[in-house]
Design an enzyme around this catalytic site. Structure first.
Site, PDB file in Angstrom:
ATOM      1  N   THR A  62     -11.487  -9.146  37.170  1.00 28.54           N
ATOM      2  CA  THR A  62     -11.954  -9.214  38.556  1.00 28.54           C
ATOM      3  C   THR A  62     -11.251 -10.386  39.239  1.00 28.54           C
ATOM      4  O   THR A  62     -11.063 -11.450  38.647  1.00 28.54           O
ATOM      5  CB  THR A  62     -13.485  -9.386  38.622  1.00 28.54           C
ATOM      6  OG1 THR A  62     -13.852 -10.574  37.908  1.00 28.54           O
ATOM      7  CG2 THR A  62     -14.202  -8.201  38.002  1.00 28.54           C
ATOM      8  N   ASP A  72     -23.329 -15.315  49.865  1.00 29.69           N
ATOM      9  CA  ASP A  72     -23.638 -15.917  48.558  1.00 29.69           C
ATOM     10  C   ASP A  72     -22.953 -15.050  47.488  1.00 29.69           C
ATOM     11  O   ASP A  72     -23.274 -13.863  47.369  1.00 29.69           O
ATOM     12  CB  ASP A  72     -25.171 -15.915  48.371  1.00 29.69           C
ATOM     13  CG  ASP A  72     -25.616 -16.511  47.045  1.00 29.69           C
ATOM     14  OD1 ASP A  72     -24.748 -16.899  46.236  1.00 29.69           O
ATOM     15  OD2 ASP A  72     -26.840 -16.574  46.819  1.00 29.69           O
ATOM     16  N   ASP A  78     -21.668  -9.943  38.057  1.00 30.20           N
ATOM     17  CA  ASP A  78     -22.662  -9.181  37.279  1.00 30.20           C
ATOM     18  C   ASP A  78     -22.865  -7.792  37.887  1.00 30.20           C
ATOM     19  O   ASP A  78     -22.998  -6.799  37.165  1.00 30.20           O
ATOM     20  CB  ASP A  78     -24.001  -9.925  37.246  1.00 30.20           C
ATOM     21  CG  ASP A  78     -23.861 -11.293  36.616  1.00 30.20           C
ATOM     22  OD1 ASP A  78     -23.020 -11.444  35.709  1.00 30.20           O
ATOM     23  OD2 ASP A  78     -24.580 -12.216  37.040  1.00 30.20           O
ATOM     24  N   ARG A  92     -25.610 -10.801  50.769  1.00 27.76           N
ATOM     25  CA  ARG A  92     -27.043 -11.177  50.776  1.00 27.76           C
ATOM     26  C   ARG A  92     -27.272 -12.337  49.822  1.00 27.76           C
ATOM     27  O   ARG A  92     -26.505 -12.527  48.863  1.00 27.76           O
ATOM     28  CB  ARG A  92     -27.901  -9.982  50.356  1.00 27.76           C
ATOM     29  CG  ARG A  92     -27.867  -8.845  51.369  1.00 27.76           C
ATOM     30  CD  ARG A  92     -28.751  -7.693  50.942  1.00 27.76           C
ATOM     31  NE  ARG A  92     -30.144  -8.107  50.782  1.00 27.76           N
ATOM     32  CZ  ARG A  92     -31.056  -7.377  50.144  1.00 27.76           C
ATOM     33  NH1 ARG A  92     -30.729  -6.215  49.605  1.00 27.76           N
ATOM     34  NH2 ARG A  92     -32.294  -7.816  50.039  1.00 27.76           N
TER      35      ARG A  92
HETATM   36  O1  RIB Z   1     -23.786 -14.798  37.244  1.00 26.31           O
HETATM   37  C1  RIB Z   1     -24.815 -15.374  37.997  1.00 26.31           C
HETATM   38  C2  RIB Z   1     -25.910 -15.831  37.080  1.00 26.31           C
HETATM   39  O2  RIB Z   1     -25.411 -16.859  36.238  1.00 26.31           O
HETATM   40  C3  RIB Z   1     -27.111 -16.453  37.760  1.00 26.31           C
HETATM   41  O3  RIB Z   1     -28.085 -15.500  38.115  1.00 26.31           O
HETATM   42  C4  RIB Z   1     -27.574 -17.504  36.769  1.00 26.31           C
HETATM   43  O4  RIB Z   1     -28.828 -17.264  36.251  1.00 26.31           O
HETATM   44  C5  RIB Z   1     -26.502 -17.549  35.692  1.00 26.31           C
HETATM   45  O5  RIB Z   1     -26.873 -16.852  34.561  1.00 26.31           O
END
Ligand code: RIB
Length: 311
Positions: free
Chosen positions: A207, A233, A239, A272
């Site tokens: 990525t 943000d 993820d 968001r």
């Molecule tokens: O990738 C983002 C995440 O990294 C956050 O939600 C935080 O908890 C860390 O694990």
């Protein structure tokens, strides 16, 4: 059916003008708590992307921080397999988000560090096991070994960045990394393409933030340019990408279309605040994608150059 095995953290998020440098104190604007943790974020992303069934194996402490994490998984439709740790805290993350949407994250792993090889449930019926590196490495290796033996595809998001030995990499079917993580694994030097050439994993996806992503499978490169958005943000964008990609592959989507959905969902997640609170569902991603202009030659050429694929 997907099993995510990994971390869950309650995120304490302070917004500030900029991220403090070492030794600096910054006065922030606001504090918010959001459900987070790379594992839980990815499970929520997979479930919202419409993965037939998403399960998650996680460890939580016996404290008030556990409930919002369970609630968020429940509301997203994730079936949680929870290891309860009576004598340790639920994982937490301390996040500073700057006005230009960048972040710096410190994790206190708590119960995540207790996830052990014997906690893995039977793997019958799962197509993919998705893991990250916020739980102990010996556990990740043991789970990968069990999944390989059971014919379940092992997907590793190698975040946060660390060097990995060949034993684990040999068990991975799909590796998802950002540029920093790629460097930690493949070693510094050269272009994205050169680093990819040093890895023997069958499918590697890199990525590249707003520029998009690059995948290498069987010596072939696939590029997906990023989308134009106003970021609020970026926490959890990677993820979101991982969860949506695996959900799309689980339902048999071709790789190119899975990459497009993952890039679009992670772009939307940046518009968001928060990690799980910002992850869009499949219908939202499809609607938004349909309204996007085609990437254009300049964007594709820039991505090709960023990967070292322009000659
Ligand atoms: O990738 C983002 C995440 O990294 C956050 O939600 C935080 O908890 C860390 O694990």
């Amino acid at each position: 059916m997907i099993l995510v095995a990994g971390s869950a953290n309650l995120d304490f998020v302070v917004r500030a003008g900029h991220i403090p440098a070492p030794g600096e104190t910054v006065l922030g604007h606001s504090l918010a708590t959001h459900p987070g943790g790379k594992g839980a974020n990815q499970a929520v992303a997979a479930a919202r992307a419409g993965a037939a069934t998403t399960h998650m194996l996680l460890a939580l402490g016996a404290d008030a921080h556990a409930e919002p994490l369970e609630q968020s998984l429940r509301e997203a439709g994730v079936q949680a397999h929870i290891v309860r740790c009576a004598d340790t805290a639920t994982g937490t993350a301390f996040i500073c988000v700057s006005d230009d949407a960048e972040n710096a994250i410190t994790v206190a792993p708590g119960a995540n560090a207790r996830l052990a090889p014997h906690h893995l449930p039977p793997l019958d019926g799962y197509s993919h096991l998705l893991m990250q590196l916020e739980t102990p490495l010996p556990t990740v290796i043991a789970y990968a070994r069990a999944a390989r033996a059971a014919g379940v595809r092992v997907v590793l998001n190698a975040a946060p960045a660390q060097a990995l030995d060949d034993e684990l990499l040999a068990l991975v079917d799909i590796l998802i990394v950002n540029e920093g993580e790629l460097t930690s694994i493949a070693g510094a030097g050269g272009r994205v393409r050169d680093a990819l050439d040093r890895l023997r994993v069958p499918l590697v996806v890199v990525t590249l933030g707003a520029r998009g992503c690059c995948a290498r499978q069987a010596q072939q490169f696939l590029l997906q340019p990023g989308f134009s958005i106003e970021p609020v943000d970026t926490t959890g964008a990677g993820d979101t990408f991982c969860g949506v990609l695996v959900a799309a592959l689980d339902r048999g989507a071709p790789l190119a279309s899975a990459l497009q959905s993952a890039c679009a969902a992670s772009a939307l997640a940046c518009t968001r605040a928060g990690a799980q609170t910002a992850i869009p569902d499949n219908a939202t991603v499809e609607r938004w994608l349909a309204a996007q202009p085609a990437p254009g030659d300049a964007r594709m050429a820039a991505l090709r150059a960023a990967c070292g694929l322009d000659n």
